[in-house]
Design an enzyme around this catalytic site. Sequence first.
Site, mmCIF file in Angstrom:
data_model
loop_
_atom_site.group_PDB
_atom_site.id
_atom_site.type_symbol
_atom_site.label_atom_id
_atom_site.label_comp_id
_atom_site.label_asym_id
_atom_site.label_seq_id
_atom_site.Cartn_x
_atom_site.Cartn_y
_atom_site.Cartn_z
ATOM 1 N N ARG A 134 0.820 -1.223 0.000
ATOM 2 C CA ARG A 134 0.000 0.000 0.000
ATOM 3 C C ARG A 134 0.857 1.279 0.000
ATOM 4 O O ARG A 134 0.475 2.281 -0.596
ATOM 5 C CB ARG A 134 -0.922 -0.042 1.233
ATOM 6 C CG ARG A 134 -1.853 1.157 1.397
ATOM 7 C CD ARG A 134 -2.796 0.926 2.558
ATOM 8 N NE ARG A 134 -3.462 2.121 3.001
ATOM 9 C CZ ARG A 134 -4.656 2.530 2.568
ATOM 10 N NH1 ARG A 134 -5.316 1.836 1.674
ATOM 11 N NH2 ARG A 134 -5.209 3.634 3.031
ATOM 12 N N ILE A 173 -7.192 7.631 -1.267
ATOM 13 C CA ILE A 173 -7.090 6.170 -1.247
ATOM 14 C C ILE A 173 -7.879 5.783 0.010
ATOM 15 O O ILE A 173 -7.691 6.367 1.084
ATOM 16 C CB ILE A 173 -5.608 5.722 -1.184
ATOM 17 C CG1 ILE A 173 -5.458 4.202 -1.080
ATOM 18 C CG2 ILE A 173 -4.852 6.358 -0.053
ATOM 19 C CD1 ILE A 173 -3.983 3.727 -1.175
ATOM 20 N N SER A 174 -8.778 4.815 -0.113
ATOM 21 C CA SER A 174 -9.682 4.500 1.000
ATOM 22 C C SER A 174 -8.947 3.836 2.163
ATOM 23 O O SER A 174 -7.874 3.240 1.998
ATOM 24 C CB SER A 174 -10.802 3.569 0.522
ATOM 25 O OG SER A 174 -11.500 4.169 -0.546
ATOM 26 N N GLN A 175 -9.580 3.913 3.318
ATOM 27 C CA GLN A 175 -9.109 3.239 4.536
ATOM 28 C C GLN A 175 -8.921 1.745 4.237
ATOM 29 O O GLN A 175 -9.771 1.141 3.584
ATOM 30 C CB GLN A 175 -10.190 3.438 5.604
ATOM 31 C CG GLN A 175 -9.940 2.797 6.931
ATOM 32 C CD GLN A 175 -11.186 2.900 7.827
ATOM 33 O OE1 GLN A 175 -12.258 3.297 7.387
ATOM 34 N NE2 GLN A 175 -11.029 2.529 9.067
ATOM 35 N N PRO A 176 -7.840 1.122 4.737
ATOM 36 C CA PRO A 176 -7.620 -0.308 4.454
ATOM 37 C C PRO A 176 -8.840 -1.177 4.783
ATOM 38 O O PRO A 176 -9.194 -2.078 4.011
ATOM 39 C CB PRO A 176 -6.428 -0.668 5.348
ATOM 40 C CG PRO A 176 -5.702 0.623 5.542
ATOM 41 C CD PRO A 176 -6.734 1.707 5.534
#
Length: 225
Positions: free
Chosen positions: A39, A65-68
């Site tokens: 990531r 970029i979205s939260q994991p």
Amino acid sequence: MAETDLDFGALRDDMVQQQLVTRDITDRRVLDAMRSVPRHLFVSKGMRRMAYWDGPLSIGERQTISQPYIVALMTQLLRLAGHEMVLEVGCGSGYQAAVLACLAEQVITIERHPTLASKARELLKQLGHTNVTVLVGDGSAGVPDEAPFDAIMITAATPTTVPPPLKEQVKDGGRIVAPVGGMGSQVLEVLERRGTDWRTVRSIPVMFVPLIGKHGWEEKEYGYW
Ligand code: SAM
């Protein structure tokens, strides 16, 4: 500590353990994919040390970029077995596409910002994801030339309902996962096609940047953000 001294592999393992396993991510294949995709390479150099924190990050062009956890949850909700042709709308950094590429046969991902798309394309190629194609355009209309898809993931907020062209591009028995609702907050929905009927299951509340395009929001509506 200098960035070069950070053990990103260990940070990634901790992320999986603390943010995914302790919540409700149980799909082994999804956990393995989240453990394997680097990531930190999908964010700018200055942000790499934050890449594995429990939240979204800026990727430029006022996008994120979205939260994991959200990446893992949306992926798990698609229930991929490995043979699927998947469309992602909202390529952004390319991170979600890389996760999908570990779990499906073919991934098409579309992004409206050419700069983000070309960065993502280059990185996905460097990482050896030969089963991903990055397109530039308005994904709110889907990608009719490549349809039908086994699964579609929309990683930007759709207004009130999933755009009809996207629903038309899903195979019978296929699935769509999308944040549906207002511009400020949405609910993650899973739509499953049964012939001409759709079964919809609502998951958790989420907050995504808007899907902007012919079948999404108008760009000027995004202005006040
Ligand atoms: N999946 C991305 C990742 O892994 O980095 C994050 C997606 S970000 C939350 C939403 C993305 O959707 C933004 O990059 C935005 O430019 C894109 N987007 C918004 N409307 C779009 C549209 N109509 N077609 C394609 N991309 C769109």
